[in-house]
Enzyme design. Structure first.
Site, PDB file in Angstrom:
ATOM      1  CG  ASP A  73      41.903  39.422  29.420  1.00 53.78           C
ATOM      2  OD1 ASP A  73      40.750  39.700  29.798  1.00 53.78           O
ATOM      3  OD2 ASP A  73      42.769  38.957  30.184  1.00 53.78           O
ATOM      4  N   GLY A  89      32.974  35.084  30.541  1.00 51.56           N
ATOM      5  CA  GLY A  89      31.612  34.547  30.435  1.00 51.56           C
ATOM      6  C   GLY A  89      30.516  35.571  30.683  1.00 51.56           C
ATOM      7  CG  ASP A 135      41.464  34.621  35.546  1.00 53.33           C
ATOM      8  OD1 ASP A 135      40.654  34.786  34.606  1.00 53.33           O
ATOM      9  OD2 ASP A 135      42.454  35.352  35.729  1.00 53.33           O
TER      10      ASP A 135
HETATM   11  C1  GLA Z   1      42.875  37.854  33.021  1.00 53.00           C
HETATM   12  C2  GLA Z   1      42.647  36.568  32.212  1.00 53.00           C
HETATM   13  C3  GLA Z   1      43.770  35.590  32.531  1.00 53.00           C
HETATM   14  C4  GLA Z   1      45.120  36.208  32.181  1.00 53.00           C
HETATM   15  C5  GLA Z   1      45.289  37.534  32.913  1.00 53.00           C
HETATM   16  C6  GLA Z   1      46.538  38.275  32.430  1.00 53.00           C
HETATM   17  O1  GLA Z   1      42.767  37.630  34.381  1.00 53.00           O
HETATM   18  O2  GLA Z   1      41.410  36.009  32.517  1.00 53.00           O
HETATM   19  O3  GLA Z   1      43.580  34.383  31.809  1.00 53.00           O
HETATM   20  O4  GLA Z   1      45.181  36.397  30.791  1.00 53.00           O
HETATM   21  O5  GLA Z   1      44.164  38.382  32.714  1.00 53.00           O
HETATM   22  O6  GLA Z   1      46.678  39.526  33.010  1.00 53.00           O
END
Ligand code: GLA
Length: 387
Positions: free
Chosen positions: A146, A193, A214
């Site tokens: 991430d 994205g 998200d």
């Molecule tokens: C981001 C990701 C989420 C999750 C959080 C965790 O927002 O997009 O899917 O993994 O981090 O902190």
């Protein structure tokens, strides 16, 4: 001879360029569960074991769900040698992986190419190889990587191009580290994205890449994300998938029609099916939504061709996914909050007179030249239409 040589050269080039991952992990979109949507920072060893148990007892494993993925907040401090350790919520990651594997399931984990994760835990920056080795030693099968913390470096870079390079290089670095670990680990890119990741996600080794921000457990969020995937089909295929984020089915913020839309749309999109609810306490109705065999067969279709929008009339949209046996998954979606009986011109879509199965209603039907049935608000009719 020259012709033979150039044909050979062409063949070799094509073979080298051919995606090696097609036979490897994620030949079909990954199915499993992820801790984030329901548990956030409350995930711990006990939660993961209970989830693995429930994945088996609920029948989800037999329906195809396999990955049990720990999202952010498992990370502890590094030891004196720089090895990442889990925090006190996860006393023994290797033992946890052994437990999950003993159930016939696989274990996933989460990190960031930045110094810190989104929840401000330890990331992998400058420890990529070491972390990949640790994951492999623990028995990890899936990594969600991430972007989060890396955005600091990207912001400080002199140009958008330089920022893009920082990101791409970071994803390549972990790709290579995972490969060097010697363990097949599904590589899930998460950078929301940005920079049209679908255009280069495969090149940096992604088996899947998030295409959006998200999701949350509301129809507005789910539908905005799902229906925004039009046009992305050509970037997906065996081993490399568009990921419109995890499922919210069973978390309580949508009604049954809306959750059917969620499952149907994700299946047509060849999206990963990562449940995001509490499997240990879910209702039989949630189990039925998550394990509908007809929906899963569409999602996991071997040809791996993502579906797309083919027709729209205001809030009514028709999406079609071509399937390996020549049949088609057809979703007629009603995005309006109230019921509608639209007139869908099936003849124009090449579907009239065909035999079809209404997947959710579990009924065989023959299609007329138009479809005029009532579709509930925010609902869907999901058909598997014979060739
Ligand atoms: C981001 C990701 C989420 C999750 C959080 C965790 O927002 O997009 O899917 O993994 O981090 O902190």
């Amino acid at each position: 001879m020259a012709l033979v040589r150039s044909a050979l050269a062409l063949f070799v080039t094509a073979a080298l360029a051919a995606p090696l991952y097609a036979q490897g992990p994620a030949a079909t979109p990954p199915m499993g569960w992820n801790s984030w949507n329901h548990f956030r920072d409350k995930v711990d060893d006990k939660t993961i074991r209970a989830t693995a148990d429930a994945m088996v007892s609920s029948g989800m494993r037999d329906a195809g769900y396999v990955y049990v993925n720990i999202d952010d907040t498992w990370e502890g401090e590094r030891d004196a040698q720089g090895n990442i350790q889990a925090n006190s919520k996860f006393p023994d990651m290797k033992a946890l992986a052994d437990y999950v594997h003993s159930k016939g399931l696989k274990l996933g984990i989460y990190s960031s190419p930045g110094a810190k994760t989104c929840a401000k835990y330890e990331g992998s920056l400058n420890h990529e190889e070491q972390d990949a080795r640790t994951y492999a030693a623990w028995g990890i099968d899936y990594l969600k990587y991430d972007l989060c913390g890396l955005r600091e470096q990207m912001k400080a870079s002199p140009s958008p191009e330089a920022a893009h390079k920082i990101m791409v290089d970071a994803y390549i670095k972990m790709r290579d580290a995972l490969k060097a670990s010697g363990r097949p680990i599904v590589y899930s890119l998460c950078q929301y994205g940005n920079d049209a990741v679908w255009e280069w996600g495969t090149e940096v080794g992604g088996n899947l890449w998030r295409t959006t921000g998200d999701i949350s457990d509301k129809y507005a969020s789910m539908s905005a994300i799902g229906f925004s995937q039009a046009g992305l089909a050509r970037f997906a295929g065996p081993g490399h998938w568009n990921d419109p984020d995890m499922l919210e089915v069973g978390n309580g913020g949508m009604n049954t029609e809306e959750y059917r839309t969620h499952m149907s749309l994700w299946a047509i999109l060849a999206a990963p099916l990562l449940a995001g609810n509490d499997l240990a306490t879910m209702t039989p109705e949630t189990v039925a939504l998550l394990t509908n065999r007809g929906v899963i067969a569409i999602d996991q279709d071997k040809a791996g061709r993502q579906g797309d929008r083919v027709w729209a009339e205001g809030p009514v949209e028709v999406w079609i996914r071509p399937l390996a046996d020549g049949s088609k998954a057809v979703g007629i979606f009603n995005r309006h909050p109230g019921p509608l009986s639209p007139t869908v011109d099936l003849a124009k879509l090449g579907l009239s007179g065909k035999k079809a199965r209404d997947v959710w209603e579990a009924k065989e039907i023959t299609l007329a030249s138009t479809y005029k049935e009532r579709i509930p608000g925010h609902g869907v009719v999901l058909l598997r239409v014979a060739k």
